[in-house]
Design a protein around this motif. Structure first.
Motif, PDB file in Angstrom:
ATOM      1  N   ARG A  14       0.824  -1.218   0.000  1.00  0.00           N
ATOM      2  CA  ARG A  14       0.000   0.000   0.000  1.00  0.00           C
ATOM      3  C   ARG A  14       0.849   1.255   0.000  1.00  0.00           C
ATOM      4  O   ARG A  14       0.494   2.248  -0.595  1.00  0.00           O
ATOM      5  CB  ARG A  14      -0.909   0.014   1.222  1.00  0.00           C
ATOM      6  CG  ARG A  14      -1.930  -1.060   1.200  1.00  0.00           C
ATOM      7  CD  ARG A  14      -2.822  -0.960   2.396  1.00  0.00           C
ATOM      8  NE  ARG A  14      -3.427  -2.260   2.644  1.00  0.00           N
ATOM      9  CZ  ARG A  14      -4.135  -2.557   3.685  1.00  0.00           C
ATOM     10  NH1 ARG A  14      -4.334  -1.649   4.616  1.00  0.00           N
ATOM     11  NH2 ARG A  14      -4.647  -3.752   3.829  1.00  0.00           N
ATOM     12  N   ALA A  15       1.951   1.225   0.705  1.00  0.00           N
ATOM     13  CA  ALA A  15       2.872   2.366   0.780  1.00  0.00           C
ATOM     14  C   ALA A  15       4.185   1.942   0.134  1.00  0.00           C
ATOM     15  O   ALA A  15       4.470   0.747   0.020  1.00  0.00           O
ATOM     16  CB  ALA A  15       3.102   2.765   2.236  1.00  0.00           C
ATOM     17  N   PRO A  16       5.008   2.896  -0.299  1.00  0.00           N
ATOM     18  CA  PRO A  16       6.297   2.503  -0.879  1.00  0.00           C
ATOM     19  C   PRO A  16       7.097   1.649   0.111  1.00  0.00           C
ATOM     20  O   PRO A  16       7.225   2.004   1.283  1.00  0.00           O
ATOM     21  CB  PRO A  16       6.998   3.836  -1.118  1.00  0.00           C
ATOM     22  CG  PRO A  16       5.909   4.844  -1.184  1.00  0.00           C
ATOM     23  CD  PRO A  16       4.837   4.341  -0.259  1.00  0.00           C
ATOM     24  N   SER A  17       7.571   0.515  -0.361  1.00  0.00           N
ATOM     25  CA  SER A  17       8.418  -0.327   0.473  1.00  0.00           C
ATOM     26  C   SER A  17       9.259  -1.225  -0.418  1.00  0.00           C
ATOM     27  O   SER A  17       8.966  -1.423  -1.594  1.00  0.00           O
ATOM     28  CB  SER A  17       7.593  -1.150   1.464  1.00  0.00           C
ATOM     29  OG  SER A  17       6.791  -2.082   0.800  1.00  0.00           O
ATOM     30  N   TYR A  18      10.319  -1.747   0.183  1.00  0.00           N
ATOM     31  CA  TYR A  18      11.228  -2.661  -0.507  1.00  0.00           C
ATOM     32  C   TYR A  18      11.028  -4.060   0.034  1.00  0.00           C
ATOM     33  O   TYR A  18      10.696  -4.254   1.198  1.00  0.00           O
ATOM     34  CB  TYR A  18      12.684  -2.273  -0.249  1.00  0.00           C
ATOM     35  CG  TYR A  18      13.171  -1.020  -0.912  1.00  0.00           C
ATOM     36  CD1 TYR A  18      12.620  -0.532  -2.086  1.00  0.00           C
ATOM     37  CD2 TYR A  18      14.229  -0.320  -0.358  1.00  0.00           C
ATOM     38  CE1 TYR A  18      13.103   0.617  -2.685  1.00  0.00           C
ATOM     39  CE2 TYR A  18      14.720   0.836  -0.947  1.00  0.00           C
ATOM     40  CZ  TYR A  18      14.152   1.299  -2.115  1.00  0.00           C
ATOM     41  OH  TYR A  18      14.639   2.429  -2.701  1.00  0.00           O
ATOM     42  N   LEU A  19      11.288  -5.026  -0.834  1.00  0.00           N
ATOM     43  CA  LEU A  19      11.326  -6.426  -0.448  1.00  0.00           C
ATOM     44  C   LEU A  19      12.767  -6.880  -0.629  1.00  0.00           C
ATOM     45  O   LEU A  19      13.307  -6.820  -1.732  1.00  0.00           O
ATOM     46  CB  LEU A  19      10.384  -7.249  -1.317  1.00  0.00           C
ATOM     47  CG  LEU A  19      10.180  -8.695  -0.921  1.00  0.00           C
ATOM     48  CD1 LEU A  19       9.587  -8.794   0.492  1.00  0.00           C
ATOM     49  CD2 LEU A  19       9.266  -9.388  -1.914  1.00  0.00           C
ATOM     50  N   LEU A  20      13.409  -7.272   0.462  1.00  0.00           N
ATOM     51  CA  LEU A  20      14.820  -7.645   0.456  1.00  0.00           C
ATOM     52  C   LEU A  20      14.979  -9.147   0.586  1.00  0.00           C
ATOM     53  O   LEU A  20      14.216  -9.787   1.306  1.00  0.00           O
ATOM     54  CB  LEU A  20      15.546  -7.007   1.649  1.00  0.00           C
ATOM     55  CG  LEU A  20      15.817  -5.523   1.643  1.00  0.00           C
ATOM     56  CD1 LEU A  20      14.559  -4.712   1.724  1.00  0.00           C
ATOM     57  CD2 LEU A  20      16.725  -5.172   2.801  1.00  0.00           C
TER      58      LEU A  20
END
Length: 84
Positions: A14-20
């Protein structure tokens, strides 16, 4: 403690985020998410991060007026090391 292997935008977030993808040494690899803040994807790859491994893994960060600031060790630590 883990070493970041790769970083991508988190699909469906929903909000900007990274998947690491994070290497935890003998504990294997885990996916973890984090708010990007001022961090570029390429600057995160290869860095050490501290993870909360409850249910969904989350990279630990301190909140500041400038956005999230990663909680990191000040010396070399082996991936997979437990943090108390």
């Amino acid at each position: 403690m883990g070493r970041v292997v790769s970083v991508d935008d988190h699909p469906g977030s929903r909000a900007p985020s990274y998947l690491l993808q994070v290497d935890l040494g003998g504990r294997g690899r885990r996916e973890a998410q984090m708010e990007p803040g001022d961090y570029a994807k390429d600057e995160l790859v290869g860095s050490l991060v501290i993870l909360s491994l409850e249910d969904a893994a989350i990279v630990l960060a301190a909140r500041s007026h400038a956005g999230p600031r990663l909680v990191r060790p000040d010396a070399a630590v082996e991936p997979g090391t437990l943090v108390a």
